[in-house]
Design a protein around this motif. Structure first.
Motif, PDB file in Angstrom:
ATOM      1  N   SER A 143       0.829  -1.211   0.000  1.00 50.08           N
ATOM      2  CA  SER A 143       0.000   0.000   0.000  1.00 50.08           C
ATOM      3  C   SER A 143       0.858   1.253   0.000  1.00 50.08           C
ATOM      4  O   SER A 143       0.607   2.202  -0.759  1.00 50.08           O
ATOM      5  N   ILE A 144       1.876   1.277   0.864  1.00 55.27           N
ATOM      6  CA  ILE A 144       2.733   2.452   0.933  1.00 55.27           C
ATOM      7  C   ILE A 144       3.485   2.653  -0.377  1.00 55.27           C
ATOM      8  O   ILE A 144       3.646   3.786  -0.863  1.00 55.27           O
ATOM      9  N   ALA A 145       3.933   1.558  -0.982  1.00 55.25           N
ATOM     10  CA  ALA A 145       4.641   1.677  -2.259  1.00 55.25           C
ATOM     11  C   ALA A 145       3.743   2.302  -3.322  1.00 55.25           C
ATOM     12  O   ALA A 145       4.179   3.169  -4.090  1.00 55.25           O
ATOM     13  N   ASP A 146       2.458   1.898  -3.369  1.00 48.27           N
ATOM     14  CA  ASP A 146       1.514   2.475  -4.331  1.00 48.27           C
ATOM     15  C   ASP A 146       1.282   3.958  -4.052  1.00 48.27           C
ATOM     16  O   ASP A 146       1.277   4.790  -4.967  1.00 48.27           O
ATOM     17  N   LEU A 147       1.081   4.300  -2.778  1.00 49.48           N
ATOM     18  CA  LEU A 147       0.765   5.678  -2.415  1.00 49.48           C
ATOM     19  C   LEU A 147       1.928   6.620  -2.681  1.00 49.48           C
ATOM     20  O   LEU A 147       1.758   7.691  -3.262  1.00 49.48           O
ATOM     21  N   VAL A 148       3.121   6.213  -2.244  1.00 48.80           N
ATOM     22  CA  VAL A 148       4.286   7.079  -2.421  1.00 48.80           C
ATOM     23  C   VAL A 148       4.630   7.230  -3.904  1.00 48.80           C
ATOM     24  O   VAL A 148       4.962   8.322  -4.375  1.00 48.80           O
ATOM     25  N   ALA A 149       4.527   6.112  -4.662  1.00 46.48           N
ATOM     26  CA  ALA A 149       4.873   6.171  -6.079  1.00 46.48           C
ATOM     27  C   ALA A 149       3.932   7.089  -6.853  1.00 46.48           C
ATOM     28  O   ALA A 149       4.364   7.855  -7.723  1.00 46.48           O
ATOM     29  N   SER A 150       2.630   7.040  -6.536  1.00 42.56           N
ATOM     30  CA  SER A 150       1.661   7.795  -7.334  1.00 42.56           C
ATOM     31  C   SER A 150       1.349   9.166  -6.776  1.00 42.56           C
ATOM     32  O   SER A 150       1.093  10.108  -7.529  1.00 42.56           O
ATOM     33  N   ARG A 151       1.374   9.309  -5.418  1.00 46.93           N
ATOM     34  CA  ARG A 151       0.936  10.570  -4.826  1.00 46.93           C
ATOM     35  C   ARG A 151       2.041  11.363  -4.143  1.00 46.93           C
ATOM     36  O   ARG A 151       1.828  12.489  -3.719  1.00 46.93           O
ATOM     37  N   GLY A 152       3.231  10.769  -3.968  1.00 47.82           N
ATOM     38  CA  GLY A 152       4.310  11.487  -3.309  1.00 47.82           C
ATOM     39  C   GLY A 152       4.307  11.259  -1.804  1.00 47.82           C
ATOM     40  O   GLY A 152       3.504  10.501  -1.258  1.00 47.82           O
ATOM     41  N   ALA A 153       5.203  11.950  -1.110  1.00 51.49           N
ATOM     42  CA  ALA A 153       5.375  11.735   0.326  1.00 51.49           C
ATOM     43  C   ALA A 153       4.421  12.560   1.170  1.00 51.49           C
ATOM     44  O   ALA A 153       4.352  12.376   2.388  1.00 51.49           O
ATOM     45  N   ARG A 154       3.666  13.492   0.562  1.00 53.85           N
ATOM     46  CA  ARG A 154       2.751  14.320   1.338  1.00 53.85           C
ATOM     47  C   ARG A 154       1.490  13.539   1.679  1.00 53.85           C
ATOM     48  O   ARG A 154       0.741  13.127   0.789  1.00 53.85           O
ATOM     49  N   LEU A 155       1.253  13.336   2.989  1.00 56.12           N
ATOM     50  CA  LEU A 155       0.113  12.525   3.433  1.00 56.12           C
ATOM     51  C   LEU A 155      -1.209  13.113   2.956  1.00 56.12           C
ATOM     52  O   LEU A 155      -2.167  12.373   2.713  1.00 56.12           O
ATOM     53  N   SER A 156      -1.284  14.415   2.824  1.00 55.22           N
ATOM     54  CA  SER A 156      -2.541  15.054   2.414  1.00 55.22           C
ATOM     55  C   SER A 156      -2.948  14.674   0.997  1.00 55.22           C
ATOM     56  O   SER A 156      -4.118  14.809   0.623  1.00 55.22           O
ATOM     57  N   GLU A 157      -1.978  14.198   0.200  1.00 55.55           N
ATOM     58  CA  GLU A 157      -2.249  13.826  -1.187  1.00 55.55           C
ATOM     59  C   GLU A 157      -2.637  12.358  -1.340  1.00 55.55           C
ATOM     60  O   GLU A 157      -3.034  11.929  -2.414  1.00 55.55           O
ATOM     61  N   TRP A 158      -2.489  11.581  -0.272  1.00 56.16           N
ATOM     62  CA  TRP A 158      -2.751  10.147  -0.373  1.00 56.16           C
ATOM     63  C   TRP A 158      -4.250   9.882  -0.515  1.00 56.16           C
ATOM     64  O   TRP A 158      -5.072  10.464   0.212  1.00 56.16           O
ATOM     65  N   LYS A 159      -4.577   8.970  -1.424  1.00 54.14           N
ATOM     66  CA  LYS A 159      -5.968   8.585  -1.670  1.00 54.14           C
ATOM     67  C   LYS A 159      -6.052   7.070  -1.813  1.00 54.14           C
ATOM     68  O   LYS A 159      -5.185   6.447  -2.426  1.00 54.14           O
ATOM     69  N   LEU A 160      -7.125   6.506  -1.268  1.00 59.85           N
ATOM     70  CA  LEU A 160      -7.276   5.045  -1.296  1.00 59.85           C
ATOM     71  C   LEU A 160      -7.306   4.506  -2.721  1.00 59.85           C
ATOM     72  O   LEU A 160      -6.857   3.388  -2.980  1.00 59.85           O
ATOM     73  N   ARG A 161      -7.848   5.293  -3.662  1.00 61.80           N
ATOM     74  CA  ARG A 161      -7.946   4.787  -5.044  1.00 61.80           C
ATOM     75  C   ARG A 161      -6.582   4.596  -5.698  1.00 61.80           C
ATOM     76  O   ARG A 161      -6.481   3.981  -6.761  1.00 61.80           O
ATOM     77  N   SER A 162      -5.533   5.134  -5.056  1.00 65.81           N
ATOM     78  CA  SER A 162      -4.186   4.949  -5.600  1.00 65.81           C
ATOM     79  C   SER A 162      -3.616   3.583  -5.245  1.00 65.81           C
ATOM     80  O   SER A 162      -2.576   3.191  -5.779  1.00 65.81           O
ATOM     81  N   ILE A 163      -4.273   2.859  -4.325  1.00 67.64           N
ATOM     82  CA  ILE A 163      -3.790   1.540  -3.907  1.00 67.64           C
ATOM     83  C   ILE A 163      -4.401   0.466  -4.798  1.00 67.64           C
ATOM     84  O   ILE A 163      -5.616   0.435  -5.015  1.00 67.64           O
ATOM     85  N   ASN A 164      -3.584  -0.411  -5.290  1.00 70.32           N
ATOM     86  CA  ASN A 164      -4.054  -1.539  -6.091  1.00 70.32           C
ATOM     87  C   ASN A 164      -4.427  -2.674  -5.138  1.00 70.32           C
ATOM     88  O   ASN A 164      -3.598  -3.507  -4.774  1.00 70.32           O
ATOM     89  N   PHE A 165      -5.697  -2.701  -4.712  1.00 71.30           N
ATOM     90  CA  PHE A 165      -6.123  -3.676  -3.702  1.00 71.30           C
ATOM     91  C   PHE A 165      -6.120  -5.100  -4.254  1.00 71.30           C
ATOM     92  O   PHE A 165      -5.952  -6.051  -3.484  1.00 71.30           O
ATOM     93  N   ASP A 166      -6.319  -5.253  -5.546  1.00 72.14           N
ATOM     94  CA  ASP A 166      -6.223  -6.597  -6.129  1.00 72.14           C
ATOM     95  C   ASP A 166      -4.819  -7.154  -5.944  1.00 72.14           C
ATOM     96  O   ASP A 166      -4.641  -8.328  -5.571  1.00 72.14           O
ATOM     97  N   ASN A 167      -3.808  -6.328  -6.198  1.00 73.11           N
ATOM     98  CA  ASN A 167      -2.423  -6.764  -6.024  1.00 73.11           C
ATOM     99  C   ASN A 167      -2.122  -7.030  -4.555  1.00 73.11           C
ATOM    100  O   ASN A 167      -1.433  -8.001  -4.218  1.00 73.11           O
ATOM    101  N   VAL A 168      -2.636  -6.182  -3.659  1.00 75.14           N
ATOM    102  CA  VAL A 168      -2.424  -6.381  -2.219  1.00 75.14           C
ATOM    103  C   VAL A 168      -3.011  -7.721  -1.785  1.00 75.14           C
ATOM    104  O   VAL A 168      -2.357  -8.507  -1.079  1.00 75.14           O
ATOM    105  N   ALA A 169      -4.246  -8.009  -2.210  1.00 77.98           N
ATOM    106  CA  ALA A 169      -4.906  -9.250  -1.803  1.00 77.98           C
ATOM    107  C   ALA A 169      -4.155 -10.473  -2.321  1.00 77.98           C
ATOM    108  O   ALA A 169      -3.992 -11.462  -1.589  1.00 77.98           O
ATOM    109  N   GLN A 170      -3.716 -10.434  -3.568  1.00 84.77           N
ATOM    110  CA  GLN A 170      -2.967 -11.572  -4.102  1.00 84.77           C
ATOM    111  C   GLN A 170      -1.635 -11.748  -3.377  1.00 84.77           C
ATOM    112  O   GLN A 170      -1.189 -12.875  -3.137  1.00 84.77           O
ATOM    113  N   SER A 171      -1.002 -10.628  -2.994  1.00 87.77           N
ATOM    114  CA  SER A 171       0.252 -10.717  -2.238  1.00 87.77           C
ATOM    115  C   SER A 171       0.009 -11.363  -0.878  1.00 87.77           C
ATOM    116  O   SER A 171       0.820 -12.166  -0.414  1.00 87.77           O
ATOM    117  N   LEU A 172      -1.113 -11.038  -0.224  1.00 86.59           N
ATOM    118  CA  LEU A 172      -1.448 -11.660   1.065  1.00 86.59           C
ATOM    119  C   LEU A 172      -1.674 -13.161   0.901  1.00 86.59           C
ATOM    120  O   LEU A 172      -1.278 -13.960   1.762  1.00 86.59           O
TER     121      LEU A 172
END
Length: 898
Positions: free
Chosen positions: A634-663
């Motif tokens: 999740s952090i890799a998706d957020l930082v890569a797409s939205r940067g390090a500013r927490l205010s810019e982070w959005k859930l839609r930037s996380i690839n939940f399909d990839n997260v679930a398969q990784s789990l």
């Protein structure tokens, strides 16, 4: 009964757990566009990754463009169709694919096209829209599978312009100007999806110039080479053969009109002859319609109630012109015209016979009818059902319009030498079409006597040759090969053999448009694709590849054969009113699982991963194990797409399909690593402590983890670079786990959990860096297209590009980094993107000069308010008012760093 109940329960269960609510909403939006195409707003001309994405999903933009270009057939709408095609192509090429762009674009265009065609099959539409989402990342394994399912070839990724390569081709196809079902733009889009590099389109007269120009412009947009041919018949030795005059190659569509004007003196007689032939053909059609109405139509309606649902009305030339808006009408057009008229009538008759069958059965039970009467009603219904299901235009062609394929008329052309000389003087080439239409002996005789007047021979015509024995085709090939050997010996030009499908898009029982050599097909699905398609004989294939040079027939078997890109379909329509539709048809388990609701699927993956892990390390460490994986992804998706500013982070930037398969996969790594650890402990011969013990132990655990990661990454279709990185990340985590082992053991963390922690720490940097670079490359690609349009563009093109830049500056934090990489390439090496030839060296200075114009804001507001509907215009004005000053300030800061 029980089986039927279980089947219905299964179908209901599958329907309830398939797809997401968002996807179903998207389908409703798509169908609203399909059902009321007149409500489609003016197609947005913004960049696909810019403002356009703000208002519409990419697949909806593609669908709207496709509906616009197929919405009508008249030549006057060519400009609208071409604008729609440009929108469609740009949207298709702007997925997230960087390494597989051509095949991804072709797949996505095909998916949307099929979704539009599947309007009345809810399940199929949802599957196609879901597959569009899966294909957006351009993952090789996904694209290859979809190419196979959509029955399109995978092509080498050497560049996006098909015309730059020798992939597929077709030297004889038709659009609506002659006998084709599709307009020129639609035909070229189909060629792009199929992977065709060049196309020769047949026209009937110089009067079709607008359609020729549209075809040429559509080819330029799609990157496909287009040749123009004028098809005509000519009397040769008492038989009417068919020929095509291949016009010279043109650099632009405007040169087509210039050619006809320039050649009026040399070819005026030829052009007027084409018009005379067309007029004779139309008169023949009128006579044929009158004969059909007077005889066969009366028999077709005989015995049925005179009410309109059960009767086919008289066929008229006025209705035919509405159905086929072209002067080049042939017998197949008539058959298809009758098919459209007859199909609903047969359905009405079928329903009437169904009622009669039911009534006869009921009356038999009451003793009011005989068994013979009931059997007769059953037979009548069964026969009509068979007729309705199997009916197609080819059957009607044979039944009512039998004879030569083209309407019989007297051609004004009778001198092949004169025609050949005139065409050659004008830079054209004469091609013989369907040489076998009067048999092998006549074809060989024609070639022997007139080959010096021919430039090209259609050695294989799919429409003509599909029903012929291969021996005839081979004998014709040998005759032409012999003549080319003679030409080579005397130093005269050869007769070039070619193949053409003669496709009109109307006959599903014959392979359609396109050919390709076997060795041009790429990918692991190549063998399966070839197995489903027709192959031309080896000698024919070798002769076509040799382009007129004589070939050695003995060696022809070892060469690469030509594969027909067209495939015979299952029927004229996929399903009839009497057959189960896609919504009620049985859904195999593998497809049910493939299209499971994402929330259910992802929850299942995570639960399985946790269940497996906790069996070996307990619930708390299992939660830690999966938590580390989920957090890292999740952090890799957020930082890569939205940067390090927490205010810019959005859930839609996380690839939940990839997260679930990784789990899921990381859960199964627990027993594997646990087994390695237990085996190591059992085999370790010395005291189980100290640096040497930890060094060896964590080496084997890390190495096993690396092998497992590489294995399941390969199964998931990851690129080789990702597989290698994930293998070496475990190797890199080995020394870290060894150094910190005493601390981990002191607080009681199991060895495999320690390995997991350090492996994911390293993975966070590797995966995060990889995703970061990919996001920057995507932004760089988009900005490298937008910035030149701002600097060099004019009018609405420049203004829409400025709005795109302002939107990206506001919405995408990585825009600043990517712009900096463009402005300061000597200091920003992280973006590994190809150089953009259209980008000037002083891009920053030129861009500031445009954007710092004092009146720019007002011009953008005027453009938005006058070009778009109120809701869109207001949003665009707000975008400018709130963000243009910030962009100007940022550019000024960048100038100070230069």
């Amino acid at each position: 009964m029980a089986k039927s109940w279980l089947l219905q329960a299964y179908k209901k269960a599958v329907g309830s757990v398939s797809f997401s609510a968002e996807l179903r909403k998207l389908r409703r939006e798509l169908n609203a566009k399909i059902d009321t195409p007149q409500t489609i707003d003016s197609l947005l001309t913004f960049h696909p990754s810019g403002v356009n994405r703000w208002f519409k999903r990419r697949r909806i933009s593609i669908a709207e463009a496709y509906l616009t270009l197929i919405g009508n057939l008249d030549a006057k709408s060519s400009k609208t169709r071409l604008e729609a095609l440009k929108v469609l192509v740009e949207a298709s090429f702007h997925s997230k694919s960087l390494d597989f762009p051509l095949n991804t674009a072709r797949v996505q265009a095909a998916l949307v096209k099929e979704a539009v065609k599947s309007r009345h099959n809810k399940r199929r539409q949802l599957e196609l829209l879901y597959d569009f989402s899966r294909s957006t990342g351009g993952q090789h394994q996904v694209i290859r599978k979809l190419c196979d399912e959509l029955n399109i070839v995978e092509l080498p990724e050497a560049g996006n312009r098909l015309a730059d390569f020798e992939y597929g081709w077709d030297d004889h196809v038709h659009d609506t100007a002659t006998s084709g079902r599709k307009n020129a733009t639609q035909l070229l889009l189909d060629a792009f999806i199929k992977g065709i590099s060049r196309l020769t389109i047949a026209y009937g007269s110089a009067g079709d110039r607008e359609m020729m120009e549209e075809a040429f412009d559509a080819g330029a947009i799609l990157g496909i080479g287009v040749s123009i041919g004028l098809e005509f018949s000519m009397a040769v030795e008492g038989k009417r053969y068919h020929f095509m005059a291949i016009l010279p190659d043109f650099a632009s569509s405007s040169e087509i009109g210039e050619f006809f004007s320039r050649q009026e003196d040399a070819l005026g007689t030829f052009f007027r002859g084409l018009e005379s032939n067309q007029q004779a053909r139309l008169e023949s059609v009128g006579r044929l319609l009158s004969q059909f109405n007077a005889g066969p139509l009366r028999a077709l309606n005989s015995g049925w109630p005179e009410a309109s649902p059960y009767q086919v009305g008289d066929l008229s030339m006025e209705d035919l012109y509405t159905f086929i808006p072209t002067a080049s009408i042939n017998r197949l057009h008539l058959a298809e015209f009758l098919f459209v008229k007859l199909k609903p009538v047969l359905l009405a008759r079928l329903q009437l016979l169904k009622v009669r069958k039911s009534s006869a059965k009921h009356r038999l039970a009451l003793g009011l009818a005989t068994a013979a009467e009931a059997k007769e009603a059953e037979s009548a219904y069964s026969a009509m059902k068979k007729e309705y299901k199997e009916l197609n235009p080819e059957i009607l062609l044979e039944r009512y319009f039998s004879g030569p394929r083209i309407i019989d008329y007297q051609s004004v052309f009778e001198d092949i030498e004169e025609a050949s000389s005139a065409l050659r003087r004008a830079g054209c080439r004469l091609k013989l079409l369907q040489p076998l239409e009067y048999g092998l002996e006549a074809a060989v005789g024609l070639l022997d006597r007139w080959w010096r007047n021919l430039d090209i021979v259609e050695l294989y015509n799919t429409q003509d040759c599909i029903a012929r024995p291969e021996s005839e085709i081979l004998e014709l090939a040998r005759a032409l090969n012999r003549l080319n050997a003679l030409a080579e010996g005397e130093g005269s030009p050869p007769v070039v053999p070619v193949c053409g499908s003669d496709s009109t898009g109307r006959n599903p029982s014959i392979p359609g448009m396109g050919f390709i050599f076997e060795d041009c097909i790429a990918g692991k699905m190549k063998k399966a694709y070839i197995g489903r398609h027709l192959l031309l004989p080896g000698l024919v294939s070798d002769m076509i590849r040799a382009k007129g040079k004589p070939v050695d027939e003995a060696a022809a078997r070892s060469g690469s054969k030509i594969v027909c890109l067209g495939k015979v379909s299952g029927g004229y329509y996929a399903a009839s009113a009497e057959e189960p539709s896609g919504d009620s048809a049985f859904i195999p388990l593998d497809r049910a699982l493939r299209y499971l609701n994402p929330a259910i699927r992802n929850g299942f993956f995570a639960a399985v991963g946790f269940f497996v892990a906790q069996r070996f390390v307990g619930p708390w460490y299992a939660l830690l194990w999966l938590g580390i994986t989920g957090f890292r992804n999740s952090i890799a998706d957020l930082v890569a797409s939205r940067g390090a500013r927490l205010s810019e982070w959005k859930l839609r930037s996380i690839n939940f399909d990839n997260v679930a398969q990784s789990l899921f996969w990381t859960g199964f790594s627990v027993p594997i690593l646990n087994g390695v650890k237990i085996g190591f402990d059992a085999l370790w011969p010395w005291q189980a402590e100290g640096l040497g013990f930890n060094l060896a132990k964590f080496f084997f655990i890390s190495f096993a983890n690396g092998l497992y990661l590489a294995s399941h990454n390969t199964l998931r279709g990851f690129d080789r670079s990702v597989v290698r990185a994930n293998f070496f990340r475990s190797v890199l985590s080995w020394p870290l786990a060894t150094v910190f082992a005493p601390l981990g053991s002191l607080i009681g963390i199991p060895s495999i959990v320690q390995t997991k922690i350090w492996s994911d720490v390293v993975a966070g940097f590797i995966e995060g860096g990889s995703k970061y670079v990919k996001v920057l490359r995507l932004r760089h690609r988009n900005l490298a297209e937008i910035v030149p349009d701002i600097i060099d563009g004019t009018g609405s093109e420049r203004l829409s590009s400025i709005l795109d830049l302002v939107y990206l500056f506001k919405e995408e934090p990585r825009t600043r980094t990517s712009l900096a990489a463009i402005f300061h390439p000597e200091r920003k090496r992280i973006v590994k993107a190809p150089e953009s030839p259209g980008l000037p060296a002083k891009a920053l200075t030129d861009l500031r000069a445009v954007l710092e114009d004092p009146g720019l804001g007002e011009r953008l507001a005027d453009f938005a308010l006058t070009s778009y509907e109120e809701e869109i215009a207001v949003d665009l004005v707000d975008l400018v008012a709130e963000n243009l000053p910030a962009l100007q300030d940022w550019l000024a800061d960048q100038a100070k760093l230069a």
